[in-house]
Every structure is written in C-alpha cells, then in structure tokens.
Scaffold this motif. Structure first.
Motif, PDB file in Angstrom:
ATOM      1  N   CYS A 123       8.620  46.175  -9.932  1.00 37.82           N
ATOM      2  CA  CYS A 123       7.269  46.672  -9.665  1.00 37.82           C
ATOM      3  C   CYS A 123       6.277  45.556  -9.943  1.00 37.82           C
ATOM      4  O   CYS A 123       6.217  45.026 -11.055  1.00 37.82           O
ATOM      5  CB  CYS A 123       6.980  47.885 -10.556  1.00 37.82           C
ATOM      6  SG  CYS A 123       5.392  48.674 -10.212  1.00 37.82           S
ATOM      7  N   TYR A 124       5.473  45.195  -8.928  1.00 37.94           N
ATOM      8  CA  TYR A 124       4.578  44.054  -9.035  1.00 37.94           C
ATOM      9  C   TYR A 124       3.147  44.503  -8.716  1.00 37.94           C
ATOM     10  O   TYR A 124       2.794  44.724  -7.551  1.00 37.94           O
ATOM     11  CB  TYR A 124       5.033  42.953  -8.080  1.00 37.94           C
ATOM     12  CG  TYR A 124       6.494  42.618  -8.310  1.00 37.94           C
ATOM     13  CD1 TYR A 124       6.885  41.836  -9.386  1.00 37.94           C
ATOM     14  CD2 TYR A 124       7.489  43.146  -7.483  1.00 37.94           C
ATOM     15  CE1 TYR A 124       8.218  41.562  -9.635  1.00 37.94           C
ATOM     16  CE2 TYR A 124       8.836  42.878  -7.722  1.00 37.94           C
ATOM     17  CZ  TYR A 124       9.192  42.079  -8.800  1.00 37.94           C
ATOM     18  OH  TYR A 124      10.519  41.826  -9.034  1.00 37.94           O
ATOM     19  N   PRO A 125       2.325  44.685  -9.764  1.00 38.74           N
ATOM     20  CA  PRO A 125       0.990  45.259  -9.580  1.00 38.74           C
ATOM     21  C   PRO A 125       0.012  44.294  -8.923  1.00 38.74           C
ATOM     22  O   PRO A 125       0.170  43.069  -8.986  1.00 38.74           O
ATOM     23  CB  PRO A 125       0.561  45.579 -11.016  1.00 38.74           C
ATOM     24  CG  PRO A 125       1.299  44.589 -11.862  1.00 38.74           C
ATOM     25  CD  PRO A 125       2.617  44.387 -11.176  1.00 38.74           C
TER      26      PRO A 125
ATOM     27  N   ALA B  34       0.615  48.679  -6.403  1.00 36.83           N
ATOM     28  CA  ALA B  34       1.834  47.954  -6.763  1.00 36.83           C
ATOM     29  C   ALA B  34       2.716  47.793  -5.538  1.00 36.83           C
ATOM     30  O   ALA B  34       2.779  48.686  -4.676  1.00 36.83           O
ATOM     31  CB  ALA B  34       2.596  48.690  -7.856  1.00 36.83           C
ATOM     32  N   ASN B  35       3.370  46.639  -5.471  1.00 34.67           N
ATOM     33  CA  ASN B  35       4.422  46.435  -4.485  1.00 34.67           C
ATOM     34  C   ASN B  35       5.754  46.671  -5.191  1.00 34.67           C
ATOM     35  O   ASN B  35       6.081  45.970  -6.153  1.00 34.67           O
ATOM     36  CB  ASN B  35       4.369  45.020  -3.922  1.00 34.67           C
ATOM     37  CG  ASN B  35       3.165  44.805  -3.023  1.00 34.67           C
ATOM     38  OD1 ASN B  35       2.949  45.572  -2.095  1.00 34.67           O
ATOM     39  ND2 ASN B  35       2.391  43.773  -3.299  1.00 34.67           N
ATOM     40  N   VAL B  36       6.486  47.661  -4.716  1.00 31.09           N
ATOM     41  CA  VAL B  36       7.792  47.969  -5.285  1.00 31.09           C
ATOM     42  C   VAL B  36       8.844  47.283  -4.420  1.00 31.09           C
ATOM     43  O   VAL B  36       8.890  47.498  -3.206  1.00 31.09           O
ATOM     44  CB  VAL B  36       8.040  49.480  -5.339  1.00 31.09           C
ATOM     45  CG1 VAL B  36       9.434  49.775  -5.910  1.00 31.09           C
ATOM     46  CG2 VAL B  36       6.970  50.168  -6.169  1.00 31.09           C
ATOM     47  N   VAL B  37       9.662  46.459  -5.043  1.00 29.29           N
ATOM     48  CA  VAL B  37      10.675  45.696  -4.315  1.00 29.29           C
ATOM     49  C   VAL B  37      12.058  46.136  -4.782  1.00 29.29           C
ATOM     50  O   VAL B  37      12.353  46.113  -5.977  1.00 29.29           O
ATOM     51  CB  VAL B  37      10.506  44.182  -4.525  1.00 29.29           C
ATOM     52  CG1 VAL B  37      11.569  43.414  -3.738  1.00 29.29           C
ATOM     53  CG2 VAL B  37       9.106  43.740  -4.089  1.00 29.29           C
TER      54      VAL B  37
ATOM     55  N   ASN C  44      -0.385  52.409  -3.242  1.00 27.94           N
ATOM     56  CA  ASN C  44      -1.777  52.290  -3.683  1.00 27.94           C
ATOM     57  C   ASN C  44      -2.053  53.209  -4.867  1.00 27.94           C
ATOM     58  O   ASN C  44      -2.950  54.046  -4.855  1.00 27.94           O
ATOM     59  CB  ASN C  44      -2.723  52.587  -2.520  1.00 27.94           C
ATOM     60  CG  ASN C  44      -2.679  51.499  -1.462  1.00 27.94           C
ATOM     61  OD1 ASN C  44      -2.623  50.313  -1.785  1.00 27.94           O
ATOM     62  ND2 ASN C  44      -2.705  51.898  -0.203  1.00 27.94           N
ATOM     63  N   ARG C  45      -1.252  53.037  -5.900  1.00 27.96           N
ATOM     64  CA  ARG C  45      -1.434  53.758  -7.158  1.00 27.96           C
ATOM     65  C   ARG C  45      -1.118  52.798  -8.295  1.00 27.96           C
ATOM     66  O   ARG C  45      -0.338  51.864  -8.138  1.00 27.96           O
ATOM     67  CB  ARG C  45      -0.494  54.967  -7.244  1.00 27.96           C
ATOM     68  CG  ARG C  45      -0.645  55.963  -6.100  1.00 27.96           C
ATOM     69  CD  ARG C  45       0.320  57.123  -6.268  1.00 27.96           C
ATOM     70  NE  ARG C  45       0.506  57.851  -5.031  1.00 27.96           N
ATOM     71  CZ  ARG C  45       1.356  58.860  -4.871  1.00 27.96           C
ATOM     72  NH1 ARG C  45       2.117  59.233  -5.889  1.00 27.96           N
ATOM     73  NH2 ARG C  45       1.468  59.473  -3.707  1.00 27.96           N
ATOM     74  N   GLY C  46      -1.682  53.076  -9.449  1.00 25.70           N
ATOM     75  CA  GLY C  46      -1.422  52.226 -10.598  1.00 25.70           C
ATOM     76  C   GLY C  46       0.005  52.374 -11.093  1.00 25.70           C
ATOM     77  O   GLY C  46       0.664  53.396 -10.857  1.00 25.70           O
ATOM     78  N   GLU C  47       0.468  51.358 -11.829  1.00 21.24           N
ATOM     79  CA  GLU C  47       1.837  51.376 -12.339  1.00 21.24           C
ATOM     80  C   GLU C  47       2.111  52.577 -13.234  1.00 21.24           C
ATOM     81  O   GLU C  47       3.192  53.181 -13.178  1.00 21.24           O
ATOM     82  CB  GLU C  47       2.103  50.101 -13.152  1.00 21.24           C
ATOM     83  CG  GLU C  47       2.336  48.857 -12.336  1.00 21.24           C
ATOM     84  CD  GLU C  47       2.737  47.690 -13.217  1.00 21.24           C
ATOM     85  OE1 GLU C  47       3.890  47.236 -13.104  1.00 21.24           O
ATOM     86  OE2 GLU C  47       1.895  47.247 -14.020  1.00 21.24           O
ATOM     87  N   GLY C  48       1.137  52.930 -14.058  1.00 20.36           N
ATOM     88  CA  GLY C  48       1.338  54.049 -14.969  1.00 20.36           C
ATOM     89  C   GLY C  48       1.586  55.360 -14.264  1.00 20.36           C
ATOM     90  O   GLY C  48       2.239  56.264 -14.810  1.00 20.36           O
ATOM     91  N   GLU C  49       1.094  55.466 -13.050  1.00 15.46           N
ATOM     92  CA  GLU C  49       1.223  56.708 -12.285  1.00 15.46           C
ATOM     93  C   GLU C  49       2.606  56.855 -11.656  1.00 15.46           C
ATOM     94  O   GLU C  49       3.058  57.973 -11.373  1.00 15.46           O
ATOM     95  CB  GLU C  49       0.141  56.729 -11.194  1.00 15.46           C
ATOM     96  CG  GLU C  49      -0.179  58.104 -10.636  1.00 15.46           C
ATOM     97  CD  GLU C  49      -1.327  58.063  -9.647  1.00 15.46           C
ATOM     98  OE1 GLU C  49      -1.353  58.917  -8.744  1.00 15.46           O
ATOM     99  OE2 GLU C  49      -2.187  57.160  -9.784  1.00 15.46           O
ATOM    100  N   ILE C  50       3.273  55.726 -11.414  1.00 10.35           N
ATOM    101  CA  ILE C  50       4.566  55.783 -10.719  1.00 10.35           C
ATOM    102  C   ILE C  50       5.727  55.346 -11.598  1.00 10.35           C
ATOM    103  O   ILE C  50       6.875  55.315 -11.145  1.00 10.35           O
ATOM    104  CB  ILE C  50       4.543  54.901  -9.451  1.00 10.35           C
ATOM    105  CG1 ILE C  50       4.330  53.420  -9.815  1.00 10.35           C
ATOM    106  CG2 ILE C  50       3.454  55.378  -8.490  1.00 10.35           C
ATOM    107  CD1 ILE C  50       4.423  52.475  -8.622  1.00 10.35           C
TER     108      ILE C  50
END
Length: 240
Positions: free
Chosen positions: A204-206, A215-218, A180-186
């Motif tokens: 990474c799928y926001p 994002a869902n990280v797969v 539960n964080r934006g892509e730019g943060e992770i």
C-alpha cells in the motif's frame, strides 16, 4: 522453487553527498524482476576500502548474486576492483585479454592508452570479463559478484551482457489499484486480503493529490491468475 536473490552495492561519495542521483538501482531492479531474480537489498557505501570490502563479503554470503556499480575507472579513487580482489583473496594485475580490448579501442579512437587508462585492465585473478559495448573497458564477475561501471549507459549495457548468463526464476508480475481513500480506511481490508492470498505480496503506497488522500495498492506475485483474483476481490470489497 523460490527465485534466486540479489543485492546491489552502489559505490561512490558522489551518491552519498547528494551530488549525483543514482539511476542504476532503478534500472537493475526492473531488469532483475523481468528475469526472475529477486532484488532483496541495496547498500550505498563511500569510496573507501573499509566500507567496500566488508559490504561485498556480507552481501556475497547472503545472496545468490551481487551487482556493484561505480569505482572501476582510471582515476585514483577508482578502487573497487582492488577491494573486490582483496575481499575474495585474489591477486589483481593488468590482464592480457582486458589490455588487448583497451589497446584496440584506443587505436581506433586515436587516443593514447596511458597509465591511467591502463588501470581499467586490472582484473582479479579468476574473474571473467563483462562486455562493455559502450566504452570497451570491461567489468568483471568474481564468484557471485558482478562488478560494473557507475555511468548509467555503461551500467545498463553491462547488465544486458550479464543477465543472459544467469539462471532466473519466474518473472514477478504485478497489478495496481488506485483507491481514493486514506490508508486507515482500507487497512483492515488489505490485511485480510494479504492473509487470504499469502502467496502474494500486497503493498500500500499512499499519496496526497489536491488535498485528497489516497493509496495505490500493488499486488505482486508469480501467478497471474491469483493476482487477478486478489485485485478483483479488492475492487469488489471497496466498491471500486
């Protein structure tokens, strides 16, 4: 050894016009993943020979397998079989084994095997038939190209007929982690993870839900232990 590769060619003006939503690609991708064949490319082309033939040749040369859907029915715009035959320089005509299947089917159903329906028995020389337990009219395999119907139930049945005959590799495994964080943060954390686990794919799928970005990280790969390690490390680093 790397897994065999595949491409899909979706044929049909109805797909390109937006009239029909394609479901076959989704099904094929899932089945190939389980079989250890990597789907690398999907193209959608119109019901035109000038579009179908070069696409078939290009995909056949680039991949171990090509799966087509659409354009093998009884109407005038069902030109896929002819296009595949020309792409491979093969003669095409009504074949006795395909005709026998249709004759038996229409005798059982009490319908006429007319000239239009008989078009579905036109098979390129040198091709092997693909079983169709739904409506009998067969698909076919010529070279490394597997030619199938576009109707989803029939397409799925034909995929089930073909896959056991193909040599696959290691099934692709995956795990997903919701962040539960934006892509730019992770992004930096994911970049380092992808570098350290370069035998895996990190995607990474926001999403946005109720105004919250996440994002869902797969993590994908063929080694379950490595996937576990990567996901565990990511969860720790992001304090999830």
């Amino acid at each position: 050894m790397t897994n065999p590769t595949a491409a899909m060619l979706v044929i049909g003006d109805e797909i390109l016009s937006g009239r029909t939503r394609d479901a076959n690609m989704h099904h094929l991708a899932g089945e190939l993943t389980k079989h250890g064949i990597d789907l690398k490319e999907v193209r959608v082309v119109s019901d035109e020979a000038d579009a179908i033939e070069p696409a078939v040749r290009a995909l056949s040369e680039a991949h171990d397998h090509v799966f087509t859907s659409g354009g093998i029915g009884p109407t005038h715009d069902d030109i896929t079989a002819d296009c595949i035959a020309r792409a491979f320089g093969a003669r095409i005509d009504i074949r006795d084994d395909a005709r026998a299947l249709l004759e038996a089917h229409y005798e059982r159903t009490g319908l006429e095997l007319n000239a239009a329906r008989l078009r579905m028995a036109r098979i390129p020389e040198g091709a092997s038939l693909i079983d169709n337990p739904v409506s009998t009219a067969p698909g076919f395999t010529l070279g490394n190209v597997h030619v199938m119907a576009g109707i989803p139930t029939i397409f799925q049945a034909m995929v089930a007929s073909v896959l056991p005959t193909l040599t696959g590799g290691e099934p692709l495994l995956s795990q997903s982690l919701r962040v539960n964080r934006g892509e730019g943060e992770i992004a930096d954390t994911l970049s380092q993870l992808a570098s350290d686990f370069d035998d895996l794919s990190v995607g990474c799928y926001p999403f946005q839900l109720n105004g919250v970005f996440g994002a869902n990280v797969v993590v994908r790969g063929t080694n379950g232990v490595r996937i576990d390690a990567a996901v565990t490390r990511l969860a720790q680093e992001l304090a999830l």
